[in-house]
Design a protein around this motif. Structure first.
Motif, PDB file in Angstrom:
ATOM      1  N   ARG A 146       0.830  -1.207   0.000  1.00 42.49           N
ATOM      2  CA  ARG A 146       0.000   0.000   0.000  1.00 42.49           C
ATOM      3  C   ARG A 146       0.862   1.254   0.000  1.00 42.49           C
ATOM      4  N   ASP A 149       2.419   1.902  -3.425  1.00 42.44           N
ATOM      5  CA  ASP A 149       1.447   2.527  -4.329  1.00 42.44           C
ATOM      6  C   ASP A 149       1.348   4.024  -4.069  1.00 42.44           C
ATOM      7  N   ARG A 150       1.316   4.404  -2.812  1.00 47.11           N
ATOM      8  CA  ARG A 150       1.152   5.817  -2.479  1.00 47.11           C
ATOM      9  C   ARG A 150       2.407   6.615  -2.806  1.00 47.11           C
ATOM     10  N   VAL A 172       6.966  -1.531  -7.970  1.00 46.88           N
ATOM     11  CA  VAL A 172       5.984  -1.085  -8.954  1.00 46.88           C
ATOM     12  C   VAL A 172       6.727  -0.311 -10.031  1.00 46.88           C
ATOM     13  N   ARG A 174       6.282   2.061 -13.604  1.00 47.91           N
ATOM     14  CA  ARG A 174       5.453   2.832 -14.523  1.00 47.91           C
ATOM     15  C   ARG A 174       6.276   3.179 -15.745  1.00 47.91           C
ATOM     16  N   ALA A 201       2.701  -4.069 -10.654  1.00 47.62           N
ATOM     17  CA  ALA A 201       3.467  -4.251  -9.419  1.00 47.62           C
ATOM     18  C   ALA A 201       3.821  -5.713  -9.252  1.00 47.62           C
ATOM     19  N   CYS A 238       0.406  -7.853 -10.114  1.00 44.78           N
ATOM     20  CA  CYS A 238      -0.963  -7.343 -10.107  1.00 44.78           C
ATOM     21  C   CYS A 238      -0.966  -5.872 -10.504  1.00 44.78           C
ATOM     22  N   ASP A 239      -2.166  -5.292 -10.585  1.00 41.97           N
ATOM     23  CA  ASP A 239      -2.271  -3.899 -11.011  1.00 41.97           C
ATOM     24  C   ASP A 239      -1.854  -2.922  -9.932  1.00 41.97           C
ATOM     25  N   SER A 240      -1.839  -3.344  -8.671  1.00 41.30           N
ATOM     26  CA  SER A 240      -1.400  -2.476  -7.580  1.00 41.30           C
ATOM     27  C   SER A 240      -0.473  -3.254  -6.662  1.00 41.30           C
ATOM     28  N   ARG A 243      -2.369  -4.996  -3.671  1.00 41.04           N
ATOM     29  CA  ARG A 243      -2.985  -6.277  -4.016  1.00 41.04           C
ATOM     30  C   ARG A 243      -1.929  -7.350  -4.281  1.00 41.04           C
TER      31      ARG A 243
END
Length: 291
Positions: A146, A149-150, A172, A174, A201, A238-240, A243
């Protein structure tokens, strides 16, 4: 990745590496550090001034931090998928086994099963977290993901181009794809496979990390409070990151693969006998024999 910046620092007990194709200025770095400190102040069971520590001392109710609903709702899904094996009130057993606030790594007694009715004891709303009796929360099953992600979101607001955020194996990416080795749990100089991560991620969990004593490690079955013995390493794409982190934990137990399918995650896991399993269509190239 094109020449930009590589920023390496220690925080929340792990090494962070943030790579960007465009330079990351000082205000952006300060925003990242402030975010990490605020998250740690809310959720760390290793610092006495955190909300988690206040609840453990018997605060009863505290104002809900921004991440409350996202993380505890995901914990509810994890508990349902694994038959209660994943549970945020597992902190008492981690502390009893030596993974305590002082990281003594010395067991002080037998494992403790977490309350099976934890959702009666722990209640959350958008505004408050309430515990009906003192208990030690541990968000280790998905908290670092988490936060990753932030951190990515903070950086994305302040710079364009490619970004990779890696917090001790929770990663993660991008933009441009990143090729990542899946570290062998018994030999960090080797890999059991490789996978390419792009706009996604990848999170890993292993019984070789945060391990101590005679077979003790940080992945516990909340139903017994004891460390898991059969699965030794997991990876989830996964996408995040939250998760992916959650799925990497769930894969130590029956039901983890079903939750991964529900959340659209690909995965690999390795057992103590050297066998490996992976999800149908998993993009990872795995070198060990299939289970």
């Amino acid at each position: 990745m094109a020449a930009g910046s590589m920023w390496r620092f220690d925080a929340i007990g792990t090494v962070w590496e943030i790579e960007t194709s465009a330079p990351l200025d000082d205000p952006a770095r300060q925003a990242v550090r402030s975010l990490i400190d605020a998250f740690d102040r809310d959720w760390s069971r290793f610092r006495p001034d955190s909300l988690v520590s206040a609840l453990a001392r018997g605060a009863g109710a505290v104002a809900a931090p921004p991440d409350t609903a996202a993380m505890l709702d995901a914990y509810a899904a994890l508990a349902d998928a694994t038959g209660g094996a994943v549970n945020p009130l597992v902190g008492a057993s981690l502390e009893r086994l030596g993974y305590d606030a002082d990281v003594t790594l010395t067991a002080a007694g037998a494992p403790l099963a977490a309350p099976r009715d934890w959702r009666r004891q722990l209640v959350w709303t958008p505004d408050r977290i309430t515990l009906s009796e003192p208990a030690l929360l541990d968000v280790g099953a998905l908290g670092k993901g988490r936060l990753v992600d932030r951190v990515l979101a903070v950086i994305a607001e302040r710079t364009e181009g490619d970004v990779v955020v890696d917090a001790g194996g929770d990663l993660v990416a991008r933009g441009a794809p990143v090729r990542v080795a899946l570290e062998h749990p018994y030999d960090p100089a080797r890999a059991i496979g490789v996978v390419e991560v792009a706009d996604a991620a990848l999170c890993a969990s292993g019984s070789n990390r945060r391990a101590w004593g005679d077979g003790l490690h940080h992945v516990l079955d909340a139903r017994t409070g004891e460390p898991v013995r059969t699965v030794v390493a997991t990876w989830a794409l996964c996408d995040s990151a939250m998760r992916a982190d959650a799925i990497a934990t769930a894969l130590f137990f029956d039901g983890g693969e079903r939750l991964a399918a529900q959340w659209g995650a690909d995965w690999v896991r390795m057992f103590s006998d050297g066998r490996a399993e992976w999800s149908p269509g998993c993009p990872a190239e795995v070198f060990v024999r299939a289970g």
